[in-house]
Design a protein around this motif. Structure first.
Motif, PDB file in Angstrom:
ATOM      1  N   TRP A  78     -91.325  55.050 -11.968  1.00 27.82           N
ATOM      2  CA  TRP A  78     -92.154  54.138 -12.671  1.00 27.82           C
ATOM      3  C   TRP A  78     -92.543  52.790 -12.158  1.00 27.82           C
ATOM      4  N   ASP A  79     -91.474  52.275 -11.478  1.00 28.08           N
ATOM      5  CA  ASP A  79     -91.637  50.955 -10.763  1.00 28.08           C
ATOM      6  C   ASP A  79     -92.460  50.915  -9.603  1.00 28.08           C
ATOM      7  N   ARG A 112     -96.231  51.257 -10.771  1.00 24.77           N
ATOM      8  CA  ARG A 112     -96.585  50.108 -11.307  1.00 24.77           C
ATOM      9  C   ARG A 112     -96.922  49.127 -10.220  1.00 24.77           C
ATOM     10  N   GLU A 113     -96.242  49.226  -8.995  1.00 27.49           N
ATOM     11  CA  GLU A 113     -96.818  48.350  -8.026  1.00 27.49           C
ATOM     12  C   GLU A 113     -98.106  48.950  -7.573  1.00 27.49           C
ATOM     13  N   ARG A 114     -98.579  50.039  -7.644  1.00 30.98           N
ATOM     14  CA  ARG A 114     -99.799  50.386  -7.064  1.00 30.98           C
ATOM     15  C   ARG A 114    -101.049  50.372  -8.290  1.00 30.98           C
ATOM     16  N   ARG A 115    -100.654  50.518  -9.447  1.00 29.24           N
ATOM     17  CA  ARG A 115    -101.546  50.634 -10.470  1.00 29.24           C
ATOM     18  C   ARG A 115    -101.227  49.787 -11.955  1.00 29.24           C
ATOM     19  N   SER A 116    -102.326  49.403 -12.385  1.00 30.05           N
ATOM     20  CA  SER A 116    -101.969  48.539 -13.684  1.00 30.05           C
ATOM     21  C   SER A 116    -101.976  49.396 -14.939  1.00 30.05           C
ATOM     22  N   ILE A 117    -101.516  49.033 -15.797  1.00 34.82           N
ATOM     23  CA  ILE A 117    -101.489  49.949 -17.382  1.00 34.82           C
ATOM     24  C   ILE A 117    -102.876  50.512 -17.618  1.00 34.82           C
ATOM     25  N   LYS A 118    -103.960  49.621 -17.313  1.00 36.53           N
ATOM     26  CA  LYS A 118    -105.625  50.012 -17.779  1.00 36.53           C
ATOM     27  C   LYS A 118    -105.893  51.349 -16.848  1.00 36.53           C
ATOM     28  N   GLU A 119    -105.552  51.011 -15.581  1.00 35.29           N
ATOM     29  CA  GLU A 119    -105.937  51.989 -14.812  1.00 35.29           C
ATOM     30  C   GLU A 119    -105.026  53.434 -14.737  1.00 35.29           C
ATOM     31  N   LEU A 120    -103.998  53.163 -15.336  1.00 35.75           N
ATOM     32  CA  LEU A 120    -103.188  54.498 -15.869  1.00 35.75           C
ATOM     33  C   LEU A 120    -103.598  55.081 -17.000  1.00 35.75           C
ATOM     34  N   GLU A 121    -104.182  54.441 -18.009  1.00 41.10           N
ATOM     35  CA  GLU A 121    -104.656  54.986 -19.057  1.00 41.10           C
ATOM     36  C   GLU A 121    -105.892  55.604 -18.837  1.00 41.10           C
TER      37      GLU A 121
END
Length: 110
Positions: A83-84, A87-96
């Motif tokens: 997960w860490d 999160r370094e590669r993508r933001s929460i919005k991009e993941l959503e």
């Protein structure tokens, strides 16, 4: 064959020069004690950085200096999880957005 063998002569990097006129570097001796109560000494140059630990030549365990110097604490990084790294590669919005795209694909296949 045994009559022609070289006896008492090492064939290697041995020097037959004497030590006259040679000025040795200043040295210091540091004592170490291991957990099994073995005591030994190691010689270092005066300008050398002295280690707080040394491997015991008898049993192989780590030995501490006799003068009580303790080794410095090693700084360790916390272990990174998947997960860490995500999160370094993508933001929460991009993941959503990615999640929504994948869910749409799954719903179409049903």
């Amino acid at each position: 064959m045994a009559d022609r063998a070289l006896r008492g002569m090492g064939l290697g990097a041995k020097s037959f020069e004497d030590e006259e006129g040679i000025e040795f570097a200043a040295r210091q001796t540091v004592g170490f004690d291991c957990a099994k109560e073995h005591h030994f000494e190691v010689t270092f140059a005066m300008e050398a950085e002295l280690p707080a630990e040394w491997e015991c030549p008898r049993c192989g365990s780590q030995s501490l200096r006799s003068d009580g110097t303790q080794p410095a604490e090693k700084v360790t990084k916390p272990q990174r999880t998947h997960w860490d790294m995500l999160r370094e590669r993508r933001s929460i919005k991009e993941l959503e957005v990615l999640l929504e795209e994948r869910l749409e694909l799954l719903r179409k296949d049903q």
